[in-house]
Enzyme design. Sequence first.
Site, PDB file in Angstrom:
ATOM      1  N   SER A   1     -14.058  19.219 -16.796  1.00 20.33           N
ATOM      2  CA  SER A   1     -13.674  20.604 -16.571  1.00 20.33           C
ATOM      3  C   SER A   1     -14.496  21.202 -15.443  1.00 20.33           C
ATOM      4  CB  SER A   1     -13.911  21.414 -17.854  1.00 20.33           C
ATOM      5  OG  SER A   1     -13.815  22.806 -17.634  1.00 20.33           O
TER       6      SER A   1
ATOM      7  N   TYR B   1     -19.678  24.420 -23.755  1.00 23.97           N
ATOM      8  CA  TYR B   1     -18.570  23.531 -23.392  1.00 23.97           C
ATOM      9  C   TYR B   1     -18.840  22.858 -22.058  1.00 23.97           C
ATOM     10  CZ  TYR B   1     -13.760  22.224 -22.096  1.00 23.97           C
ATOM     11  OH  TYR B   1     -12.622  21.547 -21.694  1.00 23.97           O
TER      12      TYR B   1
ATOM     13  N   LYS C   1     -19.414  18.788 -21.318  1.00 25.40           N
ATOM     14  CA  LYS C   1     -18.632  18.023 -20.345  1.00 25.40           C
ATOM     15  C   LYS C   1     -19.530  17.412 -19.275  1.00 25.40           C
ATOM     16  CE  LYS C   1     -14.337  18.573 -21.793  1.00 25.40           C
ATOM     17  NZ  LYS C   1     -13.478  17.424 -22.155  1.00 25.40           N
TER      18      LYS C   1
END
Length: 325
Positions: free
Chosen positions: A123, A147, A151
């Site tokens: 991402s 998040y 990643k």
Amino acid sequence: MHILVIGAAGMVGRKLTEKLVANGALAGRTIERLDLVDVIAPKAPEGAAFPVNVSAADLSEPTTGALLVADKPDVIFHLAAIVSGEAEADFDKGWRINMDGTRYLLEAIRHANYVPRLVFTSSIAVFGAPFPDYIPDDFHLTPLTSYGAQKACCELMLADYTRKGFVDGIGLRFPTIVVRPGAPNKAASGFFSGIIREPLSGIEAVLPVGDDVRHWLASPRAAVQFLIHAAEIDGAAVGPRRNITLPGVEVTVGQMIEGLKAVAGDAVASRIKREPDPTVLKIVSGWPEAFEAKRAAVLGFKADDSFEAIVRAHIEDELGGSFVA
């Protein structure tokens, strides 16, 4: 060709499955088997000319990875993750699923003693502010969300396992995918889809941020093509930098609304209701806005033509070519 899709019940997973079934081949090889896995068993696609196996499994369980790669799939699409808002709200769950699950999968591949192509969905959340106006391919990874941190950790593992020859990995830093069909999810970025999807269906949509918020978008169509291209690309051409920032459409929220008006008219756009949400704005303010994505272009990845094209694709693919005026 034996293909495994992990996270196949999600929107991108479903569309990828449909494309693989329609194509019947990948990287010049006929698909002979397709395994679809998610925490809830995915729906088997119709019309496949090859066996399709569906199952429910939790990748964050330490033994799951070994079961999934026991038959040594040639290509693995790793799409499984919990989304940004949920990962921020539930710290333990985010790290368990997004990071530990990926590590277990990589370890399972290593111990299976073979080298598949692994396409991992990362991402643009791996980057954190402050940013230059356009973020270059070699910009440092300093995520400002859990998040994004998860990643980024997975990107480093993917590169290292590839360097060691345990896997042939390609990591894709996806733009925000718009317009996502179906019900809203818990992603903080969900409003980017909501302010287009709901008005086109005759429903009011809440806009929690200002019109000046700028972001990097891609359609579900483009997302599927990114995945397929990553599965087929020559690893030698990619080189040791195995994680790639993908191309996208640079647009502000205000320009998104103008694009919606251009395609569907003022009445549709008037269904967007502005209700500022400081929590969402705080999360979004730490996200990157626009990229150079030069490596991706050289490697053959292609973005959508415009934001209006993204809106039209949603109308064609999800609404049968029409919308509620």
